[in-house]
Design a protein around this motif. Structure first.
Motif, short mmCIF file in Angstrom:
data_model
loop_
_atom_site.label_atom_id
_atom_site.label_comp_id
_atom_site.label_asym_id
_atom_site.label_seq_id
_atom_site.Cartn_x
_atom_site.Cartn_y
_atom_site.Cartn_z
N VAL A 281 0.88 -0.96 -0.18
CA VAL A 281 0.02 -0.04 -0.23
C VAL A 281 0.89 1.15 -0.13
O VAL A 281 0.61 2.40 -0.69
CB VAL A 281 -0.86 0.17 1.24
CG1 VAL A 281 -1.84 1.27 1.25
CG2 VAL A 281 -1.82 -1.21 1.04
N ALA A 282 2.02 1.04 0.91
CA ALA A 282 2.88 2.46 1.08
C ALA A 282 3.80 2.87 -0.05
O ALA A 282 4.03 3.73 -0.68
CB ALA A 282 3.25 2.34 2.44
N ALA A 283 4.22 1.44 -0.82
CA ALA A 283 5.37 1.79 -1.80
C ALA A 283 4.88 2.55 -2.78
O ALA A 283 5.55 3.68 -3.30
CB ALA A 283 5.93 0.59 -2.24
N PRO A 284 3.83 2.36 -3.53
CA PRO A 284 3.53 3.23 -4.69
C PRO A 284 3.13 4.83 -4.29
O PRO A 284 3.52 5.75 -5.24
CB PRO A 284 2.22 2.59 -5.30
CG PRO A 284 2.04 1.37 -4.69
CD PRO A 284 2.81 1.23 -3.34
N LEU A 285 2.63 5.06 -2.97
CA LEU A 285 2.54 6.12 -2.53
C LEU A 285 4.00 6.92 -2.52
O LEU A 285 3.94 8.23 -2.70
CB LEU A 285 1.74 6.36 -1.12
CG LEU A 285 0.51 5.79 -1.11
CD1 LEU A 285 -0.07 5.88 0.22
CD2 LEU A 285 -0.32 6.60 -2.15
N LEU A 286 4.94 6.36 -2.04
CA LEU A 286 6.17 6.95 -1.97
C LEU A 286 7.15 7.43 -3.18
O LEU A 286 7.82 8.39 -3.29
CB LEU A 286 7.47 6.06 -1.23
CG LEU A 286 6.84 5.73 0.32
CD1 LEU A 286 7.74 4.64 0.85
CD2 LEU A 286 6.77 7.01 1.13
N VAL A 287 6.66 6.71 -4.34
CA VAL A 287 7.22 6.88 -5.60
C VAL A 287 6.49 7.70 -6.50
O VAL A 287 6.95 8.15 -7.54
CB VAL A 287 7.56 5.52 -6.38
CG1 VAL A 287 8.81 4.64 -5.41
CG2 VAL A 287 6.32 4.63 -6.58
N LEU A 293 -1.37 12.96 -0.45
CA LEU A 293 -1.38 11.63 0.14
C LEU A 293 -2.56 10.95 0.08
O LEU A 293 -2.86 9.71 -0.11
CB LEU A 293 -0.78 11.86 1.28
CG LEU A 293 -0.78 10.34 2.57
CD1 LEU A 293 0.16 9.58 1.71
CD2 LEU A 293 -0.28 10.80 3.81
N THR A 294 -3.70 11.54 0.46
CA THR A 294 -5.21 11.12 0.75
C THR A 294 -5.55 10.65 -0.85
O THR A 294 -6.14 9.51 -0.80
CB THR A 294 -6.18 12.10 1.21
OG1 THR A 294 -5.60 12.57 2.47
CG2 THR A 294 -7.50 11.54 1.21
N ALA A 295 -5.46 11.42 -1.87
CA ALA A 295 -5.83 11.06 -3.10
C ALA A 295 -5.12 9.94 -3.62
O ALA A 295 -5.71 8.87 -4.06
CB ALA A 295 -5.75 12.16 -3.86
N LEU A 297 -3.78 7.48 -1.88
CA LEU A 297 -4.26 6.19 -1.00
C LEU A 297 -5.60 5.63 -1.27
O LEU A 297 -5.68 4.60 -1.57
CB LEU A 297 -4.12 6.59 0.55
CG LEU A 297 -4.43 5.50 1.38
CD1 LEU A 297 -3.58 4.26 1.37
CD2 LEU A 297 -4.47 5.92 2.93
N THR A 298 -6.36 6.64 -1.73
CA THR A 298 -7.73 6.38 -2.00
C THR A 298 -7.69 5.46 -3.49
O THR A 298 -8.40 4.65 -3.66
CB THR A 298 -8.38 7.64 -2.15
OG1 THR A 298 -8.50 8.15 -0.78
CG2 THR A 298 -9.95 7.27 -2.82
N GLU A 299 -6.89 6.14 -4.41
CA GLU A 299 -6.63 5.58 -5.68
C GLU A 299 -6.13 4.06 -5.57
O GLU A 299 -6.40 3.32 -6.26
CB GLU A 299 -5.65 6.34 -6.67
CG GLU A 299 -5.70 6.04 -7.97
CD GLU A 299 -4.83 6.97 -9.02
OE1 GLU A 299 -4.77 6.65 -10.07
OE2 GLU A 299 -4.73 7.93 -8.30
N GLN A 300 -5.19 3.89 -4.77
CA GLN A 300 -4.59 2.61 -4.63
C GLN A 300 -5.30 1.73 -4.05
O GLN A 300 -5.30 0.51 -4.25
CB GLN A 300 -3.21 2.82 -3.59
CG GLN A 300 -2.44 1.85 -3.46
CD GLN A 300 -1.57 1.56 -4.82
OE1 GLN A 300 -1.45 2.75 -5.72
NE2 GLN A 300 -1.06 0.34 -5.27
N LEU A 301 -6.06 2.17 -3.00
CA LEU A 301 -6.93 1.28 -2.35
C LEU A 301 -8.31 0.77 -3.36
O LEU A 301 -8.77 -0.34 -3.46
CB LEU A 301 -7.74 1.86 -1.23
CG LEU A 301 -6.54 2.02 0.14
CD1 LEU A 301 -7.47 2.64 1.10
CD2 LEU A 301 -6.36 0.51 0.52
N SER A 302 -8.50 1.86 -4.07
CA SER A 302 -9.60 1.35 -5.31
C SER A 302 -9.06 0.29 -6.30
O SER A 302 -9.87 -0.59 -6.54
CB SER A 302 -10.23 2.52 -5.83
OG SER A 302 -10.76 3.59 -5.30
N LEU A 303 -7.88 0.46 -6.64
CA LEU A 303 -7.15 -0.71 -7.34
C LEU A 303 -7.08 -1.87 -6.90
O LEU A 303 -7.31 -2.98 -7.34
CB LEU A 303 -5.83 -0.17 -7.74
CG LEU A 303 -5.05 -1.11 -8.57
CD1 LEU A 303 -5.45 -1.20 -9.91
CD2 LEU A 303 -3.69 -0.60 -8.70
#
Length: 338
Positions: A281-287, A293-295, A297-303
Motif C-alpha cells: 500500500v505504501a510503496a506506490p505512494l512513496l514513488v 497523500l489522501t488522493a 491512498l484512495t486511488e491505490q485502495l480502489s485498485l
C-alpha cells in the motif's frame, strides 16, 4: 469424542512412565471421553511393571473379605448408636471393615495413577463455555481495546478534526488488524497454559482457528461499522472503495498468515504478511509524484478493492489458502509448544 484413538506406542510409553509430560496431558484429556482407550491404558498398566503389585493388592483384599464375611455371619452385626451415656461400641461389621482396610494398607502400593482411568467429567457450561474458554486470549487484553481505538480514532479524525483521509486510512489498516490479532492471541506469549492447551486433542489447528474466528468476530463488525460512519470521498478526491471491500482481502491475508505459520511460526508469519500488505500500500505512494497523500491512498485502495477482478482474485486466494491449511493441518499439532 472424535474418531481419533491413541496409538499403541503412545499407550505403552504412557503406561511405563516414559511419555513426555505434555503428551501425557494430551492423552489424559482424551481418556476422559474415550472408554476404549482408557481400557487399553488400564490393560497396558496391568501388563507392565505395576501389574504384580496390583495383583498382590487384589489377592490380599479378596483373601480378607471372606474372613470378614465369616465373622459377620458368626456374630450378627448390629449398630449401637452413640448416646449421652457414652460413645458408640464397635460391632463385628465395623471390625471386619477395619480388617479389610488394614490388609490393603499393609501391601506396598506404587504410584498407580496411570492405571486409573479418569472418570468422565461434564464440561461446565456446555459447548458454549468451552468455546469461550478457547477463544479467551483472542478477545481479552489490550488487542480488543486497540481495535476499538482504531475505529473510534478514525471517526474522531473525520468529524472532530475534519480530515478527509480518515476513511482511506482506516480501509488501508483494516485488512491487517485481524492478522495482528491472531499474532497477539496465539502462542506462548499470549497464553500461560499454551503448551497444555495446544497439546490437547482440541488444540493444534482447531485451537488456532478458534482464536482466529474470535479475532474476526471482534474486528470485522467494529471496523465495518466505523467505515459506514465515515464520510465518503469529496468531489476533489477519486471515488474510494466500498466500505465492505476490505473484508475479503482481510480474510485472505488472515488465512495466508495461518498457512505461513506452519512454516515460520505464528508471530513471524503474521509479521511477514502484515508487513507485506503495508508495503504494497505504501510503496506506490512513496514513488508517486503530483498527487496528495489522501488522493493517492484512495486511488491505490480502489485498485486493490474495487472491481470484480480484484475481489475475484482475493476470493481465489482465500480458497487456495483454505485448501493449503487443510492439507497441512497436522503441522499445527505442535505449533509453538516446544
Amino acid at each position: 469424542m472424535t474418531g481419533w484413538h491413541a496409538p499403541d506406542d503412545l499407550v505403552t510409553r504412557y503406561a511405563d512412565g516414559s511419555l513426555a509430560e505434555t503428551d501425557a496431558w494430551s492423552l489424559e484429556k482424551h481418556l476422559e471421553r474415550c472408554g476404549r482407550c482408557a481400557a487399553r491404558v488400564s490393560h497396558a498398566v496391568r501388563a507392565g511393571a505395576a501389574g504384580p503389585a496390583l495383583a498382590e493388592v487384589r489377592d490380599a483384599v479378596l483373601a480378607t473379605v471372606p474372613e470378614a464375611a465369616q465373622s459377620t455371619t458368626t456374630t450378627p452385626a448390629r449398630t449401637t448408636p452413640a448416646t449421652a451415656a457414652g460413645p458408640a461400641r464397635t460391632t463385628p461389621a465395623t471390625a471386619a471393615a477395619d480388617q479389610v482396610r488394614t490388609a490393603a494398607a499393609a501391601v506396598p502400593v506404587p504410584d498407580l495413577a496411570p492405571a486409573v482411568a479418569p472418570r468422565p467429567s461434564r464440561a461446565f457450561g456446555g459447548r458454549l463455555a468451552r468455546i469461550l474458554w478457547a477463544a479467551g486470549p483472542a478477545v481479552r487484553g489490550t488487542w480488543a481495546g486497540a481495535v476499538l481505538l482504531v475505529a473510534l480514532g478514525a471517526v474522531a479524525l473525520a468529524y472532530g478534526g475534519g480530515w478527509a483521509g480518515a476513511r482511506p486510512l482506516l480501509l488501508a489498516l483494516a485488512p491487517v488488524v485481524p492478522v495482528a490479532g491472531v499474532a497477539l492471541s496465539y502462542g506462548r506469549h499470549a497464553d500461560p497454559l499454551h503448551e497444555i492447551a495446544a497439546s490437547a486433542p482440541s488444540g493444534g489447528l482447531r485451537l488456532l482457528l478458534t482464536r482466529t474466528a474470535a479475532v474476526l468476530a471482534v474486528s470485522a463488525p467494529s471496523l465495518t461499522v466505523a467505515g459506514l460512519l465515515l464520510p465518503s470521498s469529496g468531489p476533489q478526491l477519486p471515488a474510494g472503495p466500498a466500505t465492505a471491500g476490505w473484508l475479503l482481502p482481510g480474510l485472505a491475508l488472515t488465512l495466508a498468515s495461518l498457512v505461513l505459520s506452519g512454516y515460520l511460526g505464528c508471530r513471524t508469519a503474521t509479521a511477514v504478511v502484515g508487513g507485506g500488505w503495508l508495503l504494497a500500500v505504501a510503496a506506490p505512494l512513496l514513488v508517486s509524484t503530483g498527487t496528495g497523500l489522501t488522493a493517492g491512498l484512495t486511488e491505490q485502495l480502489s485498485l486493490y478493492f474495487t472491481g470484480a477482478s480484484s475481489q475475484g482474485g482475493w476470493a481465489a486466494a482465500t480458497v487456495l489458502c483454505a485448501l493449503l491449511l487443510a492439507a497441512r493441518r497436522t503441522a499445527y499439532d505442535r505449533l509453538e509448544t516446544m
